[in-house]
Design a protein around this motif. Structure first.
Motif, PDB file in Angstrom:
ATOM      1  N   ARG A  54      33.319  44.049  45.330  1.00 14.35           N
ATOM      2  CA  ARG A  54      34.317  43.167  45.931  1.00 14.35           C
ATOM      3  C   ARG A  54      34.795  42.132  44.921  1.00 14.35           C
ATOM      4  O   ARG A  54      35.996  41.878  44.791  1.00 14.35           O
ATOM      5  CB  ARG A  54      33.727  42.456  47.152  1.00 14.35           C
ATOM      6  CG  ARG A  54      34.706  41.477  47.807  1.00 14.35           C
ATOM      7  CD  ARG A  54      34.029  40.455  48.668  1.00 14.35           C
ATOM      8  NE  ARG A  54      33.148  39.646  47.850  1.00 14.35           N
ATOM      9  CZ  ARG A  54      32.219  38.851  48.339  1.00 14.35           C
ATOM     10  NH1 ARG A  54      32.017  38.782  49.628  1.00 14.35           N
ATOM     11  NH2 ARG A  54      31.453  38.132  47.544  1.00 14.35           N
ATOM     12  N   ASN A  55      33.870  41.547  44.169  1.00 15.42           N
ATOM     13  CA  ASN A  55      34.246  40.557  43.166  1.00 15.42           C
ATOM     14  C   ASN A  55      35.097  41.171  42.064  1.00 15.42           C
ATOM     15  O   ASN A  55      36.042  40.548  41.584  1.00 15.42           O
ATOM     16  CB  ASN A  55      32.994  39.889  42.589  1.00 15.42           C
ATOM     17  CG  ASN A  55      32.282  39.027  43.609  1.00 15.42           C
ATOM     18  OD1 ASN A  55      32.854  38.615  44.608  1.00 15.42           O
ATOM     19  ND2 ASN A  55      31.010  38.756  43.373  1.00 15.42           N
ATOM     20  N   ALA A  56      34.759  42.404  41.668  1.00 12.81           N
ATOM     21  CA  ALA A  56      35.560  43.089  40.642  1.00 12.81           C
ATOM     22  C   ALA A  56      36.970  43.356  41.161  1.00 12.81           C
ATOM     23  O   ALA A  56      37.956  43.172  40.433  1.00 12.81           O
ATOM     24  CB  ALA A  56      34.879  44.392  40.228  1.00 12.81           C
ATOM     25  N   LEU A  57      37.081  43.790  42.421  1.00 12.91           N
ATOM     26  CA  LEU A  57      38.399  44.037  43.006  1.00 12.91           C
ATOM     27  C   LEU A  57      39.194  42.743  43.146  1.00 12.91           C
ATOM     28  O   LEU A  57      40.408  42.720  42.915  1.00 12.91           O
ATOM     29  CB  LEU A  57      38.260  44.724  44.368  1.00 12.91           C
ATOM     30  CG  LEU A  57      37.824  46.183  44.326  1.00 12.91           C
ATOM     31  CD1 LEU A  57      37.537  46.694  45.739  1.00 12.91           C
ATOM     32  CD2 LEU A  57      38.865  47.047  43.652  1.00 12.91           C
ATOM     33  N   ALA A  58      38.518  41.656  43.490  1.00 15.35           N
ATOM     34  CA  ALA A  58      39.209  40.369  43.594  1.00 15.35           C
ATOM     35  C   ALA A  58      39.707  39.926  42.227  1.00 15.35           C
ATOM     36  O   ALA A  58      40.829  39.410  42.103  1.00 15.35           O
ATOM     37  CB  ALA A  58      38.276  39.322  44.201  1.00 15.35           C
ATOM     38  N   ALA A  59      38.899  40.133  41.196  1.00 10.04           N
ATOM     39  CA  ALA A  59      39.324  39.771  39.839  1.00 10.04           C
ATOM     40  C   ALA A  59      40.515  40.624  39.412  1.00 10.04           C
ATOM     41  O   ALA A  59      41.476  40.120  38.805  1.00 10.04           O
ATOM     42  CB  ALA A  59      38.163  39.937  38.862  1.00 10.04           C
ATOM     43  N   ARG A  61      42.680  42.031  41.433  1.00  5.05           N
ATOM     44  CA  ARG A  61      43.816  41.564  42.235  1.00  5.05           C
ATOM     45  C   ARG A  61      44.414  40.299  41.626  1.00  5.05           C
ATOM     46  O   ARG A  61      45.628  40.170  41.499  1.00  5.05           O
ATOM     47  CB  ARG A  61      43.358  41.288  43.671  1.00  5.05           C
ATOM     48  CG  ARG A  61      44.465  40.721  44.560  1.00  5.05           C
ATOM     49  CD  ARG A  61      43.919  39.996  45.770  1.00  5.05           C
ATOM     50  NE  ARG A  61      43.165  38.843  45.324  1.00  5.05           N
ATOM     51  CZ  ARG A  61      42.117  38.356  45.974  1.00  5.05           C
ATOM     52  NH1 ARG A  61      41.687  38.922  47.069  1.00  5.05           N
ATOM     53  NH2 ARG A  61      41.490  37.292  45.520  1.00  5.05           N
ATOM     54  N   ASP A  62      43.554  39.368  41.223  1.00  6.68           N
ATOM     55  CA  ASP A  62      44.042  38.124  40.628  1.00  6.68           C
ATOM     56  C   ASP A  62      44.760  38.391  39.309  1.00  6.68           C
ATOM     57  O   ASP A  62      45.789  37.767  39.024  1.00  6.68           O
ATOM     58  CB  ASP A  62      42.878  37.150  40.426  1.00  6.68           C
ATOM     59  CG  ASP A  62      42.283  36.666  41.745  1.00  6.68           C
ATOM     60  OD1 ASP A  62      42.952  36.823  42.795  1.00  6.68           O
ATOM     61  OD2 ASP A  62      41.149  36.140  41.724  1.00  6.68           O
ATOM     62  N   ALA A  63      44.240  39.319  38.516  1.00  9.05           N
ATOM     63  CA  ALA A  63      44.885  39.658  37.248  1.00  9.05           C
ATOM     64  C   ALA A  63      46.255  40.290  37.503  1.00  9.05           C
ATOM     65  O   ALA A  63      47.236  39.960  36.818  1.00  9.05           O
ATOM     66  CB  ALA A  63      43.998  40.599  36.436  1.00  9.05           C
ATOM     67  N   LEU A  64      46.316  41.187  38.465  1.00 10.80           N
ATOM     68  CA  LEU A  64      47.599  41.813  38.801  1.00 10.80           C
ATOM     69  C   LEU A  64      48.585  40.786  39.355  1.00 10.80           C
ATOM     70  O   LEU A  64      49.779  40.823  39.031  1.00 10.80           O
ATOM     71  CB  LEU A  64      47.397  42.946  39.804  1.00 10.80           C
ATOM     72  CG  LEU A  64      46.711  44.196  39.256  1.00 10.80           C
ATOM     73  CD1 LEU A  64      46.419  45.173  40.390  1.00 10.80           C
ATOM     74  CD2 LEU A  64      47.568  44.855  38.194  1.00 10.80           C
ATOM     75  N   SER A  65      48.098  39.869  40.142  1.00 13.92           N
ATOM     76  CA  SER A  65      48.957  38.817  40.680  1.00 13.92           C
ATOM     77  C   SER A  65      49.513  37.956  39.551  1.00 13.92           C
ATOM     78  O   SER A  65      50.695  37.591  39.559  1.00 13.92           O
ATOM     79  CB  SER A  65      48.168  37.965  41.672  1.00 13.92           C
ATOM     80  OG  SER A  65      48.981  36.942  42.190  1.00 13.92           O
ATOM     81  N   ALA A  66      48.669  37.652  38.578  1.00  9.21           N
ATOM     82  CA  ALA A  66      49.126  36.868  37.423  1.00  9.21           C
ATOM     83  C   ALA A  66      50.181  37.641  36.637  1.00  9.21           C
ATOM     84  O   ALA A  66      51.184  37.065  36.186  1.00  9.21           O
ATOM     85  CB  ALA A  66      47.938  36.507  36.533  1.00  9.21           C
TER      86      ALA A  66
END
Length: 115
Positions: A54-59, A61-66
């Motif tokens: 989950r933490n890897a997917l959140a990271a 997601r945040d990278a893609l959002s950036a």
């Protein structure tokens, strides 16, 4: 006196049988507890793995959002540099040019619309 010894012997036999039964039940319960502890440990390990995923997917997601935000900023900068039409008549003229290109079989103008 013989009766008392016989009664005492029967009581001792019952106590031994009860003790054996309780001992075997205690062993069975200890095995159940050990199995439940092993199951709990496995569930904790799986939970930890799921948290890591989950933490890897959140990271990610945040990278893609950036990246999306950066692309939006770049796109806005490009759009600001493009010349703007001064009137609706000029915009109609540009559309007429596109239609003329399509009618002539030039599909290169339509690629930008579908990309």
């Amino acid at each position: 006196m013989l009766n008392e010894l016989e009664t005492l012997s029967q009581n001792i036999g019952r106590l031994i049988a009860l003790n054996q039964r309780y001992h075997s039940e205690r062993l069975a319960l200890e095995e159940q507890v050990a199995q439940l502890r092993a199951d709990a440990d496995a569930a904790r390990a799986e939970l930890e793995q799921l948290r890591d995923e989950r933490n890897a997917l959140a990271a990610e997601r945040d990278a893609l959002s950036a990246k999306i935000d950066d692309a939006q900023v770049k796109l806005n900068a490009i759009l600001e540099k493009l010349p703007r039409s001064k009137s609706a008549a000029e915009a109609d003229n540009q559309l007429d040019l596109l239609e003329a290109q399509r009618a002539n079989g030039d599909d290169s103008a339509s690629h930008g619309e579908h990309a």
